[in-house]
Motif scaffolding. Sequence first.
Motif, mmCIF file in Angstrom:
data_model
loop_
_atom_site.group_PDB
_atom_site.id
_atom_site.type_symbol
_atom_site.label_atom_id
_atom_site.label_comp_id
_atom_site.label_asym_id
_atom_site.label_seq_id
_atom_site.Cartn_x
_atom_site.Cartn_y
_atom_site.Cartn_z
ATOM 1 N N THR A 1 0.868 -1.183 0.019
ATOM 2 C CA THR A 1 0.077 0.016 -0.224
ATOM 3 C C THR A 1 0.832 1.271 0.102
ATOM 4 O O THR A 1 0.583 2.089 -0.816
ATOM 5 C CB THR A 1 -0.924 -0.069 1.238
ATOM 6 O OG1 THR A 1 -1.801 -1.097 1.328
ATOM 7 C CG2 THR A 1 -1.773 1.245 1.135
ATOM 8 N N ARG A 2 1.893 1.392 0.817
ATOM 9 C CA ARG A 2 2.774 2.468 0.764
ATOM 10 C C ARG A 2 3.565 2.491 -0.701
ATOM 11 O O ARG A 2 3.811 3.659 -1.007
ATOM 12 C CB ARG A 2 3.873 2.453 1.918
ATOM 13 C CG ARG A 2 4.799 3.586 1.955
ATOM 14 C CD ARG A 2 5.979 3.559 2.234
ATOM 15 N NE ARG A 2 6.610 4.629 2.222
ATOM 16 C CZ ARG A 2 8.055 4.924 2.809
ATOM 17 N NH1 ARG A 2 8.657 3.599 3.213
ATOM 18 N NH2 ARG A 2 8.303 6.093 3.051
ATOM 19 N N LEU B 1 -4.810 1.094 5.703
ATOM 20 C CA LEU B 1 -5.208 0.351 4.342
ATOM 21 C C LEU B 1 -6.660 0.664 3.809
ATOM 22 O O LEU B 1 -6.761 0.851 2.559
ATOM 23 C CB LEU B 1 -5.446 -1.001 4.778
ATOM 24 C CG LEU B 1 -4.331 -1.772 5.165
ATOM 25 C CD1 LEU B 1 -4.127 -3.191 5.495
ATOM 26 C CD2 LEU B 1 -3.279 -2.006 3.758
ATOM 27 N N LEU B 2 -7.612 0.942 4.935
ATOM 28 C CA LEU B 2 -8.953 1.602 4.291
ATOM 29 C C LEU B 2 -8.785 3.240 3.743
ATOM 30 O O LEU B 2 -9.562 3.348 2.837
ATOM 31 C CB LEU B 2 -9.862 1.580 5.597
ATOM 32 C CG LEU B 2 -10.510 0.260 5.883
ATOM 33 C CD1 LEU B 2 -11.365 0.264 7.104
ATOM 34 C CD2 LEU B 2 -11.063 -0.496 4.485
ATOM 35 N N ALA B 3 -7.978 3.858 4.373
ATOM 36 C CA ALA B 3 -7.690 5.255 3.749
ATOM 37 C C ALA B 3 -7.098 5.045 2.454
ATOM 38 O O ALA B 3 -7.393 5.929 1.315
ATOM 39 C CB ALA B 3 -6.809 6.121 4.662
ATOM 40 N N ALA B 4 -6.125 3.982 2.205
ATOM 41 C CA ALA B 4 -5.523 4.092 0.849
ATOM 42 C C ALA B 4 -6.677 3.308 -0.088
ATOM 43 O O ALA B 4 -6.920 4.119 -1.209
ATOM 44 C CB ALA B 4 -4.401 3.222 0.657
ATOM 45 N N LEU B 5 -7.518 2.609 0.495
ATOM 46 C CA LEU B 5 -8.623 2.064 -0.451
ATOM 47 C C LEU B 5 -9.678 3.326 -0.994
ATOM 48 O O LEU B 5 -9.829 3.296 -1.958
ATOM 49 C CB LEU B 5 -9.348 0.797 0.136
ATOM 50 C CG LEU B 5 -10.459 0.208 -0.666
ATOM 51 C CD1 LEU B 5 -10.218 -0.408 -2.024
ATOM 52 C CD2 LEU B 5 -11.125 -0.788 0.277
ATOM 53 N N ALA B 6 -9.850 4.186 -0.013
ATOM 54 C CA ALA B 6 -10.889 5.219 -0.119
ATOM 55 C C ALA B 6 -10.234 6.258 -1.169
ATOM 56 O O ALA B 6 -10.897 6.414 -1.984
ATOM 57 C CB ALA B 6 -11.254 5.836 1.294
ATOM 58 N N THR B 7 -8.761 6.454 -0.919
ATOM 59 C CA THR B 7 -8.216 7.422 -1.880
ATOM 60 C C THR B 7 -8.189 6.781 -3.230
ATOM 61 O O THR B 7 -8.584 7.368 -4.158
ATOM 62 C CB THR B 7 -6.727 7.592 -1.489
ATOM 63 O OG1 THR B 7 -6.933 7.914 -0.192
ATOM 64 C CG2 THR B 7 -6.179 8.540 -2.330
ATOM 65 N N LEU B 8 -7.968 5.287 -3.625
ATOM 66 C CA LEU B 8 -7.955 5.036 -4.673
ATOM 67 C C LEU B 8 -9.546 4.910 -5.298
ATOM 68 O O LEU B 8 -9.484 5.427 -6.433
ATOM 69 C CB LEU B 8 -7.496 3.332 -4.587
ATOM 70 C CG LEU B 8 -7.622 2.557 -5.700
ATOM 71 C CD1 LEU B 8 -6.647 2.987 -6.688
ATOM 72 C CD2 LEU B 8 -7.246 1.022 -5.464
ATOM 73 N N LEU B 9 -10.531 4.470 -4.551
ATOM 74 C CA LEU B 9 -11.860 4.578 -5.108
ATOM 75 C C LEU B 9 -12.356 5.960 -5.370
ATOM 76 O O LEU B 9 -12.896 6.239 -6.386
ATOM 77 C CB LEU B 9 -12.719 3.845 -4.154
ATOM 78 C CG LEU B 9 -12.518 2.477 -3.983
ATOM 79 C CD1 LEU B 9 -13.485 1.861 -2.817
ATOM 80 C CD2 LEU B 9 -12.726 1.540 -5.330
ATOM 81 N N LEU B 10 -12.097 7.045 -4.528
ATOM 82 C CA LEU B 10 -12.338 8.199 -4.957
ATOM 83 C C LEU B 10 -11.765 8.858 -6.110
ATOM 84 O O LEU B 10 -12.246 9.584 -6.827
ATOM 85 C CB LEU B 10 -12.212 9.173 -3.738
ATOM 86 C CG LEU B 10 -13.025 9.092 -2.495
ATOM 87 C CD1 LEU B 10 -12.696 9.588 -1.277
ATOM 88 C CD2 LEU B 10 -14.478 9.305 -2.978
ATOM 89 N N GLY B 11 -10.309 8.282 -6.149
ATOM 90 C CA GLY B 11 -9.693 8.941 -7.503
ATOM 91 C C GLY B 11 -10.035 8.231 -8.729
ATOM 92 O O GLY B 11 -10.157 8.923 -9.857
ATOM 93 N N ARG B 12 -10.647 7.130 -8.610
ATOM 94 C CA ARG B 12 -11.044 6.406 -9.881
ATOM 95 C C ARG B 12 -12.436 6.986 -10.261
ATOM 96 O O ARG B 12 -12.554 7.331 -11.213
ATOM 97 C CB ARG B 12 -11.264 5.136 -9.711
ATOM 98 C CG ARG B 12 -10.032 4.224 -9.791
ATOM 99 C CD ARG B 12 -10.322 2.748 -9.637
ATOM 100 N NE ARG B 12 -9.045 1.928 -9.851
ATOM 101 C CZ ARG B 12 -9.039 0.616 -9.629
ATOM 102 N NH1 ARG B 12 -10.163 0.073 -9.250
ATOM 103 N NH2 ARG B 12 -8.060 0.166 -9.681
ATOM 104 N N ARG B 13 -13.126 7.424 -9.121
ATOM 105 C CA ARG B 13 -14.612 7.878 -9.254
ATOM 106 C C ARG B 13 -14.521 9.437 -9.917
ATOM 107 O O ARG B 13 -15.222 9.738 -10.740
ATOM 108 C CB ARG B 13 -15.149 8.349 -8.158
ATOM 109 C CG ARG B 13 -16.562 8.476 -8.026
ATOM 110 C CD ARG B 13 -17.484 8.434 -6.953
ATOM 111 N NE ARG B 13 -18.836 8.700 -7.141
ATOM 112 C CZ ARG B 13 -19.460 8.910 -6.019
ATOM 113 N NH1 ARG B 13 -19.250 8.855 -4.865
ATOM 114 N NH2 ARG B 13 -20.719 9.068 -6.334
#
Length: 182
Positions: free
Chosen positions: A94-95, A164-176
């Motif tokens: 993740t990092r 891990l959830l912060a990275a997942l949220a960042t990824l999902l928001l970035g894709r959106r």
Amino acid sequence: MRHDPGVTRRTGLIASGIASVLLLLAMSPADNRMKDTGGPGVIPFELTGGQDRADEIMAEWGEDGKDAARESLWIDFGFLIAYGTFLTLALRATRDAAAKRGWRRLDALGAAAIWLGAICAGFDALENVFLLLTLGGAGAAAPLAATIFASLKFLFLAASIAYLLAALATLLLGRRSAEQTT
């Protein structure tokens, strides 16, 4: 021949993830045997806070429950190695992803976060030692020490999951947002 660390990490994540699940399943019958005695499972025993509550739980369990607790704790040594490895690899991946994508905050937090899996496993190992000492009648300090190490384990586990959830949220928001701009 070129070394590909992604394949090694992926293989490690899969292997340690499978091992974690299998060892968790292996602990389940012992936990059920503890509960079959009328007492709690192992997690409330981890968090007794002191000798009086530990004595109450061990009295509720009787010898069968205490034997099941010992079995669960010995299996947990394997489990903590497996989940500690999985968490460490997941946090490092993740990092690395954060650095690659230019997510500066997550990359900076990741410098500390990558150690959380190993820290969790270390506190879990210390907790297990003190719980085994408690089951052996080692004295009043052992249950308190076990509770302290269990609490620290859960605290660092929560921090790992939050990262891990912060990275997942960042990824999902970035894709959106990328989808909305196209």
